[in-house]
Enzyme design. Structure first.
Site, PDB file in Angstrom:
ATOM      1  N   GLU A 211       2.061 -13.337   1.562  1.00 14.67           N
ATOM      2  CA  GLU A 211       2.729 -12.486   0.734  1.00 14.67           C
ATOM      3  C   GLU A 211       3.986 -12.580   0.164  1.00 14.67           C
ATOM      4  O   GLU A 211       5.080 -12.990   1.181  1.00 14.67           O
ATOM      5  CB  GLU A 211       2.498 -11.145   1.502  1.00 14.67           C
ATOM      6  CG  GLU A 211       1.436 -10.318   1.508  1.00 14.67           C
ATOM      7  CD  GLU A 211       1.209  -8.737   2.024  1.00 14.67           C
ATOM      8  OE1 GLU A 211       2.437  -8.262   2.258  1.00 14.67           O
ATOM      9  OE2 GLU A 211       0.453  -8.132   2.057  1.00 14.67           O
TER      10      GLU A 211
ATOM     11  N   ASP B 205       2.081  -0.460   4.884  1.00 16.03           N
ATOM     12  CA  ASP B 205       3.283   0.033   3.970  1.00 16.03           C
ATOM     13  C   ASP B 205       3.622   1.436   4.109  1.00 16.03           C
ATOM     14  O   ASP B 205       4.814   1.766   4.037  1.00 16.03           O
ATOM     15  CB  ASP B 205       2.749  -0.500   2.511  1.00 16.03           C
ATOM     16  CG  ASP B 205       2.444  -1.997   2.252  1.00 16.03           C
ATOM     17  OD1 ASP B 205       3.114  -2.684   2.765  1.00 16.03           O
ATOM     18  OD2 ASP B 205       1.687  -2.212   1.480  1.00 16.03           O
TER      19      ASP B 205
ATOM     20  N   HIS C  32       0.060  -8.349  -2.712  1.00 16.50           N
ATOM     21  CA  HIS C  32      -1.246  -8.209  -1.740  1.00 16.50           C
ATOM     22  C   HIS C  32      -2.254  -9.168  -2.462  1.00 16.50           C
ATOM     23  O   HIS C  32      -2.336  -9.141  -3.747  1.00 16.50           O
ATOM     24  CB  HIS C  32      -1.579  -6.794  -2.150  1.00 16.50           C
ATOM     25  CG  HIS C  32      -1.077  -5.810  -1.366  1.00 16.50           C
ATOM     26  ND1 HIS C  32      -1.420  -4.395  -1.367  1.00 16.50           N
ATOM     27  CD2 HIS C  32      -0.010  -5.787  -0.514  1.00 16.50           C
ATOM     28  CE1 HIS C  32      -0.702  -3.773  -0.411  1.00 16.50           C
ATOM     29  NE2 HIS C  32       0.060  -4.569   0.169  1.00 16.50           N
TER      30      HIS C  32
ATOM     31  N   HIS D 130       6.365  -6.638  -3.106  1.00 18.74           N
ATOM     32  CA  HIS D 130       5.854  -7.561  -2.286  1.00 18.74           C
ATOM     33  C   HIS D 130       4.333  -7.760  -3.091  1.00 18.74           C
ATOM     34  O   HIS D 130       3.926  -7.009  -3.642  1.00 18.74           O
ATOM     35  CB  HIS D 130       5.616  -7.222  -0.882  1.00 18.74           C
ATOM     36  CG  HIS D 130       4.734  -6.037  -0.487  1.00 18.74           C
ATOM     37  ND1 HIS D 130       4.981  -4.937  -0.960  1.00 18.74           N
ATOM     38  CD2 HIS D 130       3.496  -5.963   0.325  1.00 18.74           C
ATOM     39  CE1 HIS D 130       4.271  -3.856  -0.261  1.00 18.74           C
ATOM     40  NE2 HIS D 130       3.241  -4.703   0.387  1.00 18.74           N
TER      41      HIS D 130
HETATM   42 ZN   LIG Z   1       1.653  -4.241   1.462  1.00 22.34          ZN
END
Ligand SMILES: [Zn+2]
Length: 132
Positions: free
Chosen positions: A20, A90, A80, A78
């Protein structure tokens, strides 16, 4: 935010895939509008494909620099390797940073979505993209 800023985050997402990508968003707040002026990418210290963590010293240094530039910390981005919905992890961290914008990019189709936690409820944030 600008199309160039979206391109920057997509580039970082591509570079770090399958790990990520992550970073912080800085800018100005006026009423309910957040204007992103600066995006800083960080190394994901977890090297994880499902979670991210930013080195706290790197983050503090960037926070300090942004303050000198008159910018405030608005949120994080970020990536995914699935959809753009926030994960359970999250959500947990979003609750620790109330009002902060969480922007998530899918490394599958580069879709971008943003969220905020307001009074414990998840809200999607509308993203206006300007040319440039
Ligand atoms: Zn995430």
């Amino acid at each position: 935010m600008s199309a160039g800023q979206i391109r920057f985050m997509i580039e970082k997402t591509r570079e770090s895939y399958p790990v990520e990508a992550c970073g912080a968003l800085f800018g100005e707040l006026s009423g309910s509008e957040a204007r992103i002026r600066k995006i800083v990418a960080f190394r994901n210290t977890l090297e994880s494909t499902v979670r991210f963590q930013i080195d706290p010293e790197d983050f503090l240094k960037t926070l300090f620099e942004a303050e000198i530039e008159g910018l405030q910390h608005l949120g994080f981005f970020h990536s995914h390797s699935a959809g753009t919905r926030p994960s359970a992890t999250d959500i947990k961290y979003m609750k620790l940073w109330p009002e902060t914008i969480w922007l998530i990019i899918s490394s599958i189709n580069y879709e971008v979505a943003a969220y905020r936690m307001i009074n414990g409820d998840l809200h999607e944030v509308r993203i206006d993209v300007e040319a440039g």
